[in-house]
Design a protein around this motif. Structure first.
Motif: not given
Length: 496
Positions: A158, A162, A170-171, A173-175, A177-178, A184-186
């Motif tokens: 991941m 990103a 990464i933060r 990216f996660n935000r 995507v959500a 979440s990405p996973t």
């Protein structure tokens, strides 16, 4: 409907598109539903909201900016791009093409505005008026879509996803995507279907609008392939790519309802630019219905359109490369021009490693060719002078033929290069700039095709072509394809 206009569609057309789940509107416009806070393609089979709950947006970014998330069923963010950005040459269209190439991720919104000759405030105002979102929001939506593609189609960690998608952390990216996909990405990866890409390559599916006719598209690209730079192998057109952060290789082949794209890049940050160039090379964001309807109105072209609807214009992934190769190809056979291009790449192009085939070189940059010794250019003296002059003009920016170019300015600048005449300008306009109305009236293939259809030549053909505007580049494809030339068929043989 929101205040920002949605291209040229009116309320009645948009309502009819939703009621009929008309896929022709996908990518042109996005439907948002106020009760679910989800946005969809107009053709989405999952929703049929009441009129008072519908909102329409001209871009996925505008819908996301308004607080809507992408539908998990119809995946509106993955629909073909709006063909308006390929068909137009105004500043908004040029900005959209450059955003698609990842310019905002590399240079920021201010860098994009500077490249277009506008202030950031002016550009933001124009884009918000046109597509409902500014450059930062448009780039954010593109990063989200790139991330989703890589999450679902590769086994990259991941953190690398990103980085490749253009996120700064990464933060972030996660935000994003959500927010955009409501998971979440996973979770996105867990729900993905099919095997992930492996072996260092990234395999993607490039969407397009039906109908799609691949014969002349892949046939032409394969026939004009310069050995070492391009090849046809295992049912795919393969070529090297000069990307912002390093070299890459793309393999493009027709699939059932999509084009399969297999990428190798030296730097993952170049995935976005590589995909944009592949889409442009195959004219995949085209809406085939508009040119088909216009050309079918001519009784001479109507049978050709009916026989093979959905022809695309075979372009090049690299505009400056094609411009130089158009000069090389003046008044010689396609195979001879490809051989010369290959020799130039061998001498002046950077080496590339290809574990999957026979590609070995990038085509030389304009700067490298501008410094070339004329004695090493395998062509007549007059053409040597033209190649060197054009390479110099491309290198110093006095001629621009990339996605951010103004077509009228590019034509005028090309006309100032000694040895660049009307045929060369129109070919560059069609295959490098992407002008849908380019028309090389004195091209041999156009002349032969027009003669077979009884359309005349020169002034008579030019006059007849006025009725085909602004789709004459597509008329050229039908004229070229009126004969049984090998370039009109997808190749069958594999390169040695």
């Amino acid at each position: 409907m929101e205040a920002t206009r949605v291209h040229s569609f009116n309320e009645t057309q948009l309502q009819a598109a939703v009621a009929g789940r008309d896929a022709r509107f996908d990518g042109w416009v996005f439907l948002a539903v106020t009760t679910t806070r989800i946005y969809c393609r107009p053709s989405c089979p999952a929703v049929k909201p009441k009129r008072e709950h519908q909102r329409f947006y001209a871009s996925a970014a505008a819908a996301q900016d308004a607080g809507y998330r992408a539908c998990k069923r119809c995946r509106p963010d993955a629909s073909p791009g709006s063909p308006a950005w390929d068909w137009r040459t105004d500043v908004c269209a040029r900005a959209m093409r450059l955003i698609g190439e990842g310019v905002v991720d590399r240079d920021g919104a201010a860098g994009l505005a500077s490249r277009l000759g506008y202030s950031l405030r002016q550009l933001e105002r124009l884009l918000i008026s046109e597509v409902g979102a500014g450059p930062a929001a448009l780039a954010r939506a593109q990063r989200a879509q790139c991330a989703r593609t890589l999450i679902e189609s590769t086994d990259l960690p991941m953190g690398q996803v990103a980085f490749a998608a253009g996120f700064a952390s990464i933060r972030a990216f996660n935000r994003v995507v959500a927010e955009v996909f409501a998971c979440s990405p996973t979770e996105l990866r867990a729900k993905a279907k099919g095997p992930a890409s492996g072996g260092g390559a990234i395999t993607l599916r490039l969407a397009y609008r039906e109908p799609f006719e691949p014969s002349n598209l892949f046939g032409h690209l394969a026939a004009a392939a310069a050995p070492g730079v391009e090849e046809w192998r295992d049912g795919a057109y393969r070529r090297t790519l000069r990307l912002p952060h390093g070299p890459g290789i793309a393999a493009l082949g027709p699939g059932p309802g999509y084009v399969e794209c297999r990428l190798r890049v030296a730097d993952l940050r170049d995935v976005t630019a590589a995909v944009a160039r592949c889409r442009r090379a195959l004219d995949l964001d085209n809406d085939p219905h508009a040119p088909m309807e216009a050309l079918a109105a001519d009784p001479a072209l109507a049978p050709l359109v009916a026989k093979t609807p959905g022809r695309r214009v075979p372009r090049k992934a690299d505009g400056p490369e094609y411009a130089i190769r158009a000069v090389i190809g003046q008044q010689i056979a396609t195979a001879s021009a490809a051989t010369i291009a290959s020799r130039l790449a061998e001498r002046y192009g950077e080496a590339v490693e290809d574990p999957d085939g026979g590609l070995s070189r990038l085509f030389p940059s304009p700067a490298a060719l501008a410094e070339a010794d004329p004695e090493h250019l395998p062509m007549p003296a007059s053409r040597k002078r033209t190649v060197l002059a054009l390479a110099g003009a491309l290198a110093d920016g006095s001629v621009e033929v990339g996605p951010g170019a103004d077509w009228a300015q590019a034509r005028a600048a090309l006309a100032q290069v000694p040895g660049v005449g009307p045929w060369t300008i129109e070919m560059i306009a069609m295959r490098a700039l992407g002008d849908p109305d380019a028309f090389p009236v004195k091209d041999l293939g156009v002349i032969k095709g027009a003669a077979e259809l009884g359309l005349g030549a020169n002034r008579a053909l030019e006059s007849r072509s006025q009725a085909w505007r602004p789709w004459r580049s597509y008329a050229v494809q039908y004229l070229w394809a009126s004969s049984e030339h090998p370039t009109n068929h997808v190749p069958e043989k594999v390169n040695p």
